[in-house]
Scaffold this motif. Structure first.
Motif, PDB file in Angstrom:
ATOM      1  N   THR A 183       0.831  -1.196   0.000  1.00  0.00           N
ATOM      2  CA  THR A 183       0.000   0.000   0.000  1.00  0.00           C
ATOM      3  C   THR A 183       0.869   1.252   0.000  1.00  0.00           C
ATOM      4  N   ASN A 184       0.241   2.378  -0.339  1.00  0.00           N
ATOM      5  CA  ASN A 184       0.922   3.654  -0.148  1.00  0.00           C
ATOM      6  C   ASN A 184       0.598   4.176   1.245  1.00  0.00           C
ATOM      7  N   LEU A 185       1.000   5.401   1.548  1.00  0.00           N
ATOM      8  CA  LEU A 185       0.797   5.921   2.898  1.00  0.00           C
ATOM      9  C   LEU A 185      -0.671   6.162   3.220  1.00  0.00           C
ATOM     10  N   ALA A 186      -1.495   6.308   2.171  1.00  0.00           N
ATOM     11  CA  ALA A 186      -2.936   6.482   2.384  1.00  0.00           C
ATOM     12  C   ALA A 186      -3.647   5.140   2.489  1.00  0.00           C
ATOM     13  N   HIS A 187      -2.884   4.052   2.565  1.00  0.00           N
ATOM     14  CA  HIS A 187      -3.395   2.683   2.679  1.00  0.00           C
ATOM     15  C   HIS A 187      -4.165   2.240   1.440  1.00  0.00           C
ATOM     16  N   ARG A 188      -3.912   2.890   0.300  1.00  0.00           N
ATOM     17  CA  ARG A 188      -4.492   2.422  -0.954  1.00  0.00           C
ATOM     18  C   ARG A 188      -3.643   1.285  -1.496  1.00  0.00           C
ATOM     19  N   VAL A 189      -4.300   0.248  -1.950  1.00  0.00           N
ATOM     20  CA  VAL A 189      -3.599  -0.953  -2.396  1.00  0.00           C
ATOM     21  C   VAL A 189      -2.932  -0.692  -3.739  1.00  0.00           C
ATOM     22  N   LEU A 190      -1.618  -0.956  -3.809  1.00  0.00           N
ATOM     23  CA  LEU A 190      -0.861  -0.786  -5.047  1.00  0.00           C
ATOM     24  C   LEU A 190      -0.610  -2.111  -5.737  1.00  0.00           C
ATOM     25  N   ALA A 191      -0.487  -3.171  -4.972  1.00  0.00           N
ATOM     26  CA  ALA A 191      -0.208  -4.479  -5.564  1.00  0.00           C
ATOM     27  C   ALA A 191      -0.554  -5.563  -4.550  1.00  0.00           C
ATOM     28  N   THR A 192      -0.874  -6.743  -5.059  1.00  0.00           N
ATOM     29  CA  THR A 192      -1.192  -7.886  -4.200  1.00  0.00           C
ATOM     30  C   THR A 192      -0.571  -9.143  -4.785  1.00  0.00           C
ATOM     31  N   ALA A 193      -0.467 -10.151  -3.965  1.00  0.00           N
ATOM     32  CA  ALA A 193       0.013 -11.453  -4.420  1.00  0.00           C
ATOM     33  C   ALA A 193      -0.540 -12.516  -3.482  1.00  0.00           C
ATOM     34  N   GLY A 194      -0.586 -13.738  -3.964  1.00  0.00           N
ATOM     35  CA  GLY A 194      -1.097 -14.837  -3.169  1.00  0.00           C
ATOM     36  C   GLY A 194      -2.253 -15.528  -3.860  1.00  0.00           C
ATOM     37  N   GLU A 195      -2.806 -16.509  -3.200  1.00  0.00           N
ATOM     38  CA  GLU A 195      -3.942 -17.226  -3.757  1.00  0.00           C
ATOM     39  C   GLU A 195      -5.090 -16.244  -4.000  1.00  0.00           C
ATOM     40  N   ARG A 196      -5.638 -16.277  -5.221  1.00  0.00           N
ATOM     41  CA  ARG A 196      -6.603 -15.260  -5.636  1.00  0.00           C
ATOM     42  C   ARG A 196      -7.792 -15.150  -4.691  1.00  0.00           C
ATOM     43  N   SER A 197      -8.362 -16.280  -4.293  1.00  0.00           N
ATOM     44  CA  SER A 197      -9.540 -16.226  -3.425  1.00  0.00           C
ATOM     45  C   SER A 197      -9.194 -15.624  -2.072  1.00  0.00           C
ATOM     46  N   ALA A 198      -8.009 -15.944  -1.534  1.00  0.00           N
ATOM     47  CA  ALA A 198      -7.599 -15.391  -0.245  1.00  0.00           C
ATOM     48  C   ALA A 198      -7.343 -13.892  -0.350  1.00  0.00           C
ATOM     49  N   VAL A 199      -6.722 -13.461  -1.459  1.00  0.00           N
ATOM     50  CA  VAL A 199      -6.492 -12.029  -1.672  1.00  0.00           C
ATOM     51  C   VAL A 199      -7.826 -11.290  -1.766  1.00  0.00           C
ATOM     52  N   ASP A 200      -8.772 -11.872  -2.508  1.00  0.00           N
ATOM     53  CA  ASP A 200     -10.089 -11.233  -2.645  1.00  0.00           C
ATOM     54  C   ASP A 200     -10.779 -11.090  -1.292  1.00  0.00           C
ATOM     55  N   ASP A 201     -10.630 -12.098  -0.430  1.00  0.00           N
ATOM     56  CA  ASP A 201     -11.221 -12.021   0.908  1.00  0.00           C
ATOM     57  C   ASP A 201     -10.622 -10.843   1.685  1.00  0.00           C
ATOM     58  N   VAL A 202      -9.319 -10.641   1.549  1.00  0.00           N
ATOM     59  CA  VAL A 202      -8.665  -9.522   2.231  1.00  0.00           C
ATOM     60  C   VAL A 202      -9.180  -8.196   1.675  1.00  0.00           C
ATOM     61  N   LEU A 203      -9.248  -8.083   0.350  1.00  0.00           N
ATOM     62  CA  LEU A 203      -9.643  -6.814  -0.264  1.00  0.00           C
ATOM     63  C   LEU A 203     -11.103  -6.475   0.006  1.00  0.00           C
ATOM     64  N   ARG A 204     -11.948  -7.494   0.120  1.00  0.00           N
ATOM     65  CA  ARG A 204     -13.360  -7.222   0.405  1.00  0.00           C
ATOM     66  C   ARG A 204     -13.533  -6.529   1.755  1.00  0.00           C
ATOM     67  N   ASP A 205     -12.619  -6.807   2.685  1.00  0.00           N
ATOM     68  CA  ASP A 205     -12.705  -6.223   4.020  1.00  0.00           C
ATOM     69  C   ASP A 205     -11.627  -5.153   4.207  1.00  0.00           C
ATOM     70  N   TRP A 206     -11.160  -4.585   3.075  1.00  0.00           N
ATOM     71  CA  TRP A 206      -9.986  -3.727   3.155  1.00  0.00           C
ATOM     72  C   TRP A 206     -10.228  -2.442   3.933  1.00  0.00           C
ATOM     73  N   GLU A 207     -11.421  -1.868   3.867  1.00  0.00           N
ATOM     74  CA  GLU A 207     -11.672  -0.621   4.585  1.00  0.00           C
ATOM     75  C   GLU A 207     -11.425  -0.793   6.080  1.00  0.00           C
ATOM     76  N   ARG A 208     -11.888  -1.906   6.634  1.00  0.00           N
ATOM     77  CA  ARG A 208     -11.650  -2.157   8.060  1.00  0.00           C
ATOM     78  C   ARG A 208     -10.168  -2.448   8.308  1.00  0.00           C
ATOM     79  N   ILE A 209      -9.582  -3.251   7.427  1.00  0.00           N
ATOM     80  CA  ILE A 209      -8.174  -3.609   7.596  1.00  0.00           C
ATOM     81  C   ILE A 209      -7.298  -2.361   7.503  1.00  0.00           C
ATOM     82  N   ALA A 210      -7.622  -1.465   6.562  1.00  0.00           N
ATOM     83  CA  ALA A 210      -6.818  -0.253   6.382  1.00  0.00           C
ATOM     84  C   ALA A 210      -6.846   0.620   7.624  1.00  0.00           C
TER      85      ALA A 210
END
Length: 513
Positions: A183-210
Motif C-alpha cells: 500500500t501507499n501511505l494512504a493505505h491504498r492498495v498498489l499491488a497484491t500477491a497470493g492465492e486469488r480467493s484469499a487475496v479477494d477475501d482480504v480486499l473485500r474487508d480492506w476498509e476495516r483492515i486499512a
C-alpha cells in the motif's frame, strides 16, 4: 548496522511448551495466569534463588522446586514479584520436594501479576525439559536464518534479472503462504500477491483492515515499512501469516528491503507502483478475462469510489498518462488512469449520481487538445463497466487512422460505418473483399494513389478539398483519380461503386491498424 536478524527471536509459547511429550509426562497443571499462555518462551532457566529476577532478561520459563522458599510466605510472594518485574514468560514448580500442593501465596501472587504458573504433579528431570526446549529454539532459529537467506537470495536474483514488482511479490507470497499486500501511505492498495480467493477475501474487508493497518500486529497480520533516505512511502503486509511472529516479521523485513531496492533501481518514481496498479486493474476490465464482480474489491482498495456512482469509461489516443492524471486532479474528478497498448490510455471516471457526466467529460476533453477522447455511455452498474471500457476502446480504434471534423468527445454514434468495419476487420470474408476491391492499388506505385483515394472518400468526394490536402492542382488530381478508376475498374462517380470501394478501404485500414 542493525539487520532483521538482530531482532529475530523465534520462540515457543508457554502453551506449546506444555504440550511437549516430555512435559506431559510430568502431568502439568496451570494454576494461575491461564489467560497468558500464549506468551513467548525465549529460553528455559532453572533457578531456586529468591532473587532470581536479577538474573533474567525477559521471556524465560523459570523451573524451580521451591526448596529455598518453603515455610516463608514473604519469600514466596517476592519470588513471583521478581519474576513479574523481569518479564519472565512463566514459572514451573515441581511438586513433592518442598511443596506437596500448589502454595496459595505463590498462586495468588501469580494470578494478580498475570504470570502463568504451572505445577508438575509427578517427579520430572528439569534437565530433560531444558534440553528439549533449548534444542527446539535453536532449530527454529536456524530454520529462520535459512529461510531469511533463501528469501534474500531469491529476491536478489529476481531484481538482478529485471523482474517486475509482481514477480517479487509472488515470490514473497510463496514463501509466506499467505496474501501479500503493498500500500501507499494512504493505505491504498498498489499491488497484491497470493492465492486469488484469499487475496479477494482480504480486499473485500480492506476498509476495516486499512483502519487497523497502523495499529499493533496480531493474528498473523505483519507489516514492514517501505522507504529510504528518511522518507516513508508505503508498507508491505503479510495478511494472516500462520507461522510464528518473529519469522513472519523477518519475511516482511526481507521483502521490504527488496522492494525498496527494486524501486530505487527503477528510478524511484513516486507514481510507478500506482501506475502499475491502475494498469493492471484497467487492463483486466478492458479484457473481460476477470469477471467485473471479482475486480470490485481491487477497485475499492485502490481508492476508486464505487458505491452509488456513475462510471464513465474513456480511452484517450496519444495522451500522456501523467498529464491525464494531472488533469483529473486539477478538475477534482475521481478516477484512475493507465496506459494500454498501441498508444492508448484508459481512464475510468467515478462520478456522483447527481453530477452531469456529459459536461464533466467535455471539460476533461477540453483540457486535452491534439488528442482523441473516446467515450462510452455512462454506466451506473459496476458489472457494466467492462463492456463500457471495450466500447470506448472500440471507438478509439475506429478513429485511430484519423477522421476529419471529430467532436471533442467521440462516441459510438460518431464512428458510423468505420466503427462497424473495425468490429468485422478480422473476418476472412471481409479481408478477401478488401483485397479484391483494392487489388490494383495494393502494390508498387499504387500506394500513393491509395492515399489520394483515402482522402477523396473521407472528404465526401470533394475534389477541391482533396487537391488542397495533397498540395496538387485540380488537373493533377483528375489524372490521379482517372488512374485509380482504371486500376480498380470502377466509376467513382457511381455512388454504389464508390461506397463499395470506401468500405473496402476502411476494412484494409482496420486490418493494417
Amino acid at each position: 548496522m542493525t539487520t532483521a536478524l538482530d531482532h529475530l527471536e523465534p520462540a515457543l509459547s508457554v502453551r506449546q511448551v506444555l504440550t511437549l511429550e516430555r512435559v506431559l509426562a510430568g502431568e502439568p497443571e496451570v494454576v494461575a495466569g491461564a489467560a497468558q499462555l500464549d506468551r513467548a518462551v525465549r529460553w528455559v532457566h532453572v533457578a531456586e534463588a529468591p532473587d532470581v529476577g536479577v538474573m533474567l532478561t525477559g521471556g524465560e520459563m523459570v523451573l524451580t522446586t521451591g526448596v529455598l522458599l518453603a515455610g516463608d510466605e514473604g519469600a514466596q510472594a517476592e519470588y513471583i514479584q521478581s519474576l513479574h518485574r523481569a518479564e519472565a514468560a512463566a514459572v514451573v514448580l515441581g511438586l513433592g520436594r518442598a511443596f506437596p500442593a500448589p502454595p496459595d501465596v505463590m498462586r495468588r501472587a501469580a494470578e494478580r501479576c498475570g504470570l502463568p504458573m504451572v505445577v508438575l504433579h509427578r517427579p520430572f528431570p528439569f534437565a530433560a525439559l531444558t534440553e528439549e526446549v533449548q534444542s527446539r529454539l535453536v532449530r527454529r532459529k536456524f530454520a529462520a536464518v535459512s529461510l531469511s537467506e533463501a528469501v534474500r537470495t531469491s529476491l536478489t536474483g529476481l531484481i538482478t534479472a529485471g523482474a517486475p514488482l509482481q514477480r517479487l511479490l509472488d515470490d514473497v507470497a510463496q514463501h509466506s503462504a499467505c496474501p501479500v499486500v503493498v500500500t501507499n501511505l494512504a493505505h491504498r492498495v498498489l499491488a497484491t500477491a497470493g492465492e486469488r480467493s484469499a487475496v479477494d477475501d482480504v480486499l473485500r474487508d480492506w476498509e476495516r483492515i486499512a483502519r487497523q493497518a497502523g495499529g499493533s500486529e496480531g493474528d498473523g497480520w505483519i507489516r514492514a515499512e517501505l522507504g529510504g533516505r528518511g522518507e516513508r512511502w508505503g508498507q508491505i503486509l503479510l495478511c494472516g501469516y500462520r507461522g510464528d511472529t518473529a519469522t513472519g516479521r523477518l519475511l516482511a523485513d526481507r521483502a521490504a528491503e527488496a522492494l525498496v531496492l527494486h524501486r530505487m533501481l527503477a528510478g524511484n518514481s513516486a507514481h510507478t507502483w500506482e501506475e502499475q496498479s491502475a494498469q493492471s486493474l484497467l487492463t483486466d476490465l478492458v479484457s473481460g478475462v476477470v469477471p467485473a464482480r471479482q475486480l470490485l474489491p481491487r477497485a475499492r482498495a485502490a481508492g476508486l469510489p464505487v458505491n452509488r456512482r456513475t462510471f464513465v469509461p474513456l480511452v484517450v489516443r496519444d495522451g500522456d498518462p501523467a498529464e491525464l492524471d494531472r488533469v483529473l486532479r486539477l478538475l477534482g474528478l475521481p478516477g484512475i488512469v493507465a496506459e494500454l497498448a498501441d498508444g492508448a490510455t484508459a481512464v475510468l471516471l467515478s462520478l456522483a449520481r447527481d453530477q452531469d457526466a456529459s459536461v464533466l467529460t467535455a471539460n476533461f476533453a477540453a483540457r486535452l487538445p491534439e488528442t482523441v477522447v473516446a467515450a462510452a455511455d455512462p454506466r451506473t452498474a459496476w458489472d457494466d463497466v467492462p463492456a463500457g471500457m471495450r466500447e470506448a476502446r472500440h471507438v478509439a480504434d475506429a478513429v485511430a487512422s484519423g477522421v476529419l471534423d471529430l467532436p471533442a468527445v467521440v462516441r459510438l454514434k460518431d464512428v458510423h460505418l468505420r466503427g462497424l468495419i473495425r468490429l468485422l476487420r478480422d473476418d476472412p470474408q471481409v479481408q478477401s473483399f478488401a483485397e479484391r476491391e483494392l487489388d490494383g492499388l495494393l502494390c508498387g506505385a499504387g500506394e500513393d494513389l491509395l492515399a489520394v483515394l483515402r482522402t477523396y472518400l473521407a472528404t465526401g468526394r470533394n475534389k477541391s478539398r482533396t487537391a488542397q490536402l495533397h498540395h496538387v492542382s485540380r488537373p493533377a488530381l483528375y489524372r490521379r483519380l482517372e488512374a485509380i478508376q482504371t486500376r480498380l475498374g470502377v466509376d467513382l462517380d457511381d455512388f454504389e461503386q464508390a461506397a463499395s470501394v470506401h468500405i473496402a478501404l476502411l476494412a484494409h485500414d482496420a486490418q493494417q491498424g
